[in-house]
Write an enzyme that holds these catalytic residues in place. Structure first.
Site, PDB file in Angstrom:
ATOM      1  N   LYS A   1      34.762   0.859  29.690  1.00  0.00           N
ATOM      2  CA  LYS A   1      35.991   0.288  30.732  1.00  0.00           C
ATOM      3  C   LYS A   1      36.276   1.832  31.193  1.00  0.00           C
ATOM      4  CE  LYS A   1      39.387   0.420  27.223  1.00  0.00           C
ATOM      5  NZ  LYS A   1      41.001   0.275  26.998  1.00  0.00           N
TER       6      LYS A   1
ATOM      7  N   ARG B 259      50.900  -6.267  22.028  1.00  0.00           N
ATOM      8  CA  ARG B 259      50.611  -5.932  23.459  1.00  0.00           C
ATOM      9  C   ARG B 259      50.308  -7.368  24.031  1.00  0.00           C
ATOM     10  NH1 ARG B 259      46.311  -1.458  24.733  1.00  0.00           N
ATOM     11  NH2 ARG B 259      45.204  -2.877  23.824  1.00  0.00           N
TER      12      ARG B 259
ATOM     13  N   TYR C 140      51.057  29.982  40.609  1.00  0.00           N
ATOM     14  CA  TYR C 140      52.472  29.355  40.864  1.00  0.00           C
ATOM     15  C   TYR C 140      53.626  29.482  39.910  1.00  0.00           C
ATOM     16  CZ  TYR C 140      49.807  26.796  44.757  1.00  0.00           C
ATOM     17  OH  TYR C 140      49.491  26.648  45.880  1.00  0.00           O
TER      18      TYR C 140
ATOM     19  N   MET D  50      45.907  23.132  41.978  1.00  0.00           N
ATOM     20  CA  MET D  50      44.994  21.979  42.480  1.00  0.00           C
ATOM     21  C   MET D  50      43.515  22.281  42.278  1.00  0.00           C
ATOM     22  SD  MET D  50      44.896  19.674  45.923  1.00  0.00           S
ATOM     23  CE  MET D  50      46.909  19.131  45.927  1.00  0.00           C
TER      24      MET D  50
HETATM   25  C1  LIG Z   1      40.357  -4.318  22.494  1.00  0.00           C
HETATM   26  C2  LIG Z   1      39.937  -3.022  22.696  1.00  0.00           C
HETATM   27  N1  LIG Z   1      39.050  -2.846  21.795  1.00  0.00           N
HETATM   28  C3  LIG Z   1      38.424  -1.546  21.780  1.00  0.00           C
HETATM   29  C4  LIG Z   1      38.830  -0.498  22.466  1.00  0.00           C
HETATM   30  C5  LIG Z   1      38.318   0.816  22.161  1.00  0.00           C
HETATM   31  O1  LIG Z   1      39.067   1.709  21.686  1.00  0.00           O
HETATM   32  P1  LIG Z   1      38.611   3.064  21.073  1.00  0.00           P
HETATM   33  O2  LIG Z   1      38.520   3.948  22.395  1.00  0.00           O
HETATM   34  O3  LIG Z   1      39.945   3.767  20.366  1.00  0.00           O
HETATM   35  O4  LIG Z   1      37.531   2.780  20.397  1.00  0.00           O
HETATM   36  C6  LIG Z   1      40.179  -0.866  23.219  1.00  0.00           C
HETATM   37  C7  LIG Z   1      40.329   0.494  23.996  1.00  0.00           C
HETATM   38  O5  LIG Z   1      41.533   0.742  24.386  1.00  0.00           O
HETATM   39  C8  LIG Z   1      40.468  -1.889  23.263  1.00  0.00           C
HETATM   40  O6  LIG Z   1      41.551  -2.251  24.226  1.00  0.00           O
END
Ligand SMILES: Cc1ncc(COP(=O)(O)O)c(C=O)c1O
Length: 357
Positions: A33, A129, A253, A301
């Site tokens: 992701k 969550r 800066y 920047m």
């Molecule tokens: C549901 C879920 N699984 C796995 C992961 C992977 O986590 P990590 O990067 O700590 O291995 C995440 C990351 O936020 C997640 O939200």
């Protein structure tokens, strides 16, 4: 051409993926992701596809990007769908889908689908969550089965504090998970990177490593398995200007750094618009001409300043590693009071160059 760039070592990526498999003996969804935590989701997925059991992403837009690039492996949507009208696309592209809320379960029950879904049914085992309440878990499982819309269900949950190795919270979450799934016969998935590396007793048919794939440790302390990770990204640039300053001169800066003695300063083509953290203070480590040195003053920047006083071999054109195999992203994260996850995800503007494909 501006010399700032991110070198991505795909061989190191594969090493880290194999480590997750080796230490757990489980199937592993590579978490790609957020553009593979800034490493480039398509290139990362292509590099892993021959061996990966599948991938995990945050949303259907990220999943579609993988399919458009020809990735045919399973892709799990970690938050499932945000709106019910994504369901036909999920079916069409064979995405696996998390169900974390009752409204998603109801949407599946009401949908007319061409093919049954693979659902990862998420329990809130204590992180609070997303995830179903333990009291709803069994019923949700039964309703999914009864809906006729589901081919397979994997039971999952997520740890809140697995990066804290002496904290009982993960054990408590496992206990809640085990109690909630009693009597359900299905594969389970619990372990993220800190759990893969630090919690060998947690059983999980599927693991979901993210940050460890990219070679950064999720822990704030030394850890034996994390020491076997290989950094994947090297963020580097070059010295584009050298200044000799007497004592008492401000740098950058806000004059946040005043030379305490005569100093040689190197200006590097790298700034917060590239994702280098603006909050990294004077003293944050860098590598220049192969020698350790430090950041000086405020990050701008597009540029930042480093100390060349004790690195006489460094000068105009010298290569600077901001993070990589010597200066760890974790070290920069600690200095900037953030985490390697954010360090990587913030990367932008710099071209990514891949090796080890
Ligand atoms: C549901 C879920 N699984 C796995 C992961 C992977 O986590 P990590 O990067 O700590 O291995 C995440 C990351 O936020 C997640 O939200």
């Amino acid at each position: 051409m501006r010399p700032a760039r991110a070198l991505i070592d795909l061989q190191a990526l594969r090493h880290n993926y194999q480590l997750a498999r080796e230490v757990t003996g489980a199937k592993a969804l590579a978490v790609v992701k957020a553009d593979a935590y800034g490493h480039g989701a398509v290139r990362v997925a292509q590099a892993l596809e021959a061996e990966a059991d599948g991938f995990a992403v945050a949303c259907i837009e990220e999943a579609l990007e993988l399919r458009a690039a020809g990735i045919r492996a399973p892709v799990l949507l970690l938050e499932g769908f945000f709106e019910a009208d994504e369901l036909p696309l999920i079916v069409e592209h064979d995405f696996w889908c998390v169900v974390h809320s009752l409204w998603q379960l109801e949407a599946i029950e009401q949908a007319s689908l061409l093919k049954p879904l693979t659902i990862w049914l998420k329990l809130d085992s204590g992180m609070h969550r997303v995830g179903l309440h333990p009291k709803d878990y069994h019923e949700a499982y039964q309703r999914l089965l009864a809906s006729g819309k589901v081919a397979k269900i994997v039971l999952m949950s997520h740890f809140a504090r697995a990066d804290e190795l002496d904290c009982v919270s993960s054990d408590e979450q496992v206990a809640v998970f085990d109690a909630a799934r009693q009597g359900l016969v299905a594969e389970v998935s619990l372990r993220n990177s800190p759990s893969v590396l630090g919690w060998p007793s947690v059983s999980s048919d599927w693991v979901r490593p993210g940050i460890m794939l990219y070679g950064a440790t999720p822990f704030g302390e030394e850890q034996a398995l994390a020491a076997r990770l290989q950094p994947v990204m090297t963020l580097e640039s070059k010295v584009i200007c050298v200044r000799e300053l007497p004592a008492g001169e401000p740098v950058g800066y806000g004059a946040r750094f005043i030379t305490p003695k005569p100093m040689r300063i190197g200006v590097v083509a790298m700034g917060y618009a590239d994702g280098y953290p603006r909050h990294a203070p004077t003293g944050t480590p860098v590598l220049v001409a192969g020698q350790r040195s430090q950041l000086l003053g405020r990050v701008s920047m597009d540029m930042l300043c480093i100390d060349l006083t004790d690195v006489p071999e460094a000068g105009l054109g010298s290569t600077v590693e901001l993070w990589g195999k010597t200066i760890l992203a974790n070290d920069v994260a600690v200095a900037a009071e953030t985490i390697p996850y954010q360090i990587f995800c913030n990367l932008r503007r710099v071209p990514r160059l891949y090796s080890g494909a």
